[in-house]
Scaffold this motif. Structure first.
Motif, short mmCIF file in Angstrom:
data_model
loop_
_atom_site.label_atom_id
_atom_site.label_comp_id
_atom_site.label_asym_id
_atom_site.label_seq_id
_atom_site.Cartn_x
_atom_site.Cartn_y
_atom_site.Cartn_z
N GLY A 28 0.75 -1.23 0.08
CA GLY A 28 -0.07 0.15 -0.22
C GLY A 28 0.79 1.33 -0.06
N ALA A 29 1.91 1.31 0.73
CA ALA A 29 2.55 2.58 0.93
C ALA A 29 3.43 2.58 -0.52
CB ALA A 29 3.71 2.19 1.99
N SER A 30 3.92 1.55 -1.24
CA SER A 30 4.48 1.79 -2.14
C SER A 30 3.70 2.34 -3.45
CB SER A 30 5.27 0.31 -2.99
OG SER A 30 4.11 -0.45 -3.14
N ALA A 33 3.09 6.03 -2.62
CA ALA A 33 4.54 6.68 -3.23
C ALA A 33 4.55 6.92 -4.76
CB ALA A 33 5.64 5.96 -2.63
N ALA A 34 4.14 5.86 -5.45
CA ALA A 34 4.33 5.89 -6.86
C ALA A 34 3.05 6.92 -7.45
CB ALA A 34 3.86 4.59 -7.48
N THR A 35 1.97 6.84 -6.96
CA THR A 35 0.99 7.92 -7.30
C THR A 35 1.35 9.09 -7.16
OG1 THR A 35 -0.78 6.20 -6.86
CG2 THR A 35 -1.45 8.51 -6.91
N PHE A 36 1.86 9.37 -5.80
CA PHE A 36 2.44 10.85 -5.49
C PHE A 36 3.51 11.22 -6.44
CE2 PHE A 36 5.39 13.32 -2.76
CZ PHE A 36 4.56 14.42 -2.86
N VAL A 39 2.36 12.18 -10.09
CA VAL A 39 1.80 13.41 -9.65
C VAL A 39 2.85 14.45 -9.77
CG1 VAL A 39 0.12 14.96 -8.55
CG2 VAL A 39 -0.52 12.54 -9.20
N THR A 40 3.71 14.38 -8.91
CA THR A 40 4.50 15.66 -8.75
C THR A 40 5.73 15.89 -9.59
OG1 THR A 40 5.71 14.42 -6.88
CG2 THR A 40 3.64 15.58 -6.24
N VAL A 41 6.45 14.73 -9.86
CA VAL A 41 7.55 14.81 -10.74
C VAL A 41 7.47 15.25 -12.24
CG1 VAL A 41 9.69 13.64 -11.51
CG2 VAL A 41 8.63 13.28 -9.21
N ALA A 42 7.97 16.40 -12.35
CA ALA A 42 8.02 16.66 -14.25
C ALA A 42 8.78 15.59 -15.19
CB ALA A 42 8.76 17.97 -14.20
N PRO A 43 8.31 15.59 -16.06
CA PRO A 43 9.02 14.57 -17.12
C PRO A 43 10.27 15.04 -17.53
CG PRO A 43 7.00 15.85 -18.24
CD PRO A 43 7.12 16.04 -16.71
#
Length: 66
Positions: A28-30, A33-36, A39-43
């Motif tokens: 669940g934590a992973s 974290a992957a969803t977050f 969403v936040t990291v630019a390509p």
């Protein structure tokens, strides 16, 4: 004749349950974290200059003018 008995109910080891709970928590934590991060990291690379960023893709093949 020997009678067949029902096997005794074996209680699972407490470490098995803790191991399953830890695995479920890490899963669940992973996922969170992957969803977050997605969403936040630019390509890493900018969009190609010859393509519009909002243009849809076409599933129709282009004709060759050979």
């Amino acid at each position: 004749m020997a009678r067949h008995r029902r096997p005794r109910h074996v209680t699972p080891c407490p470490t098995d349950r803790a191991r399953r709970q830890l695995a479920a928590g890490l899963f669940g934590a992973s996922a969170l974290a992957a969803t977050f991060l997605s969403v936040t990291v630019a390509p890493a690379a900018p969009t190609a200059p010859d393509r519009a960023p909002s243009a849809g893709t076409s599933d129709v093949a282009q004709l060759s003018r050979d």
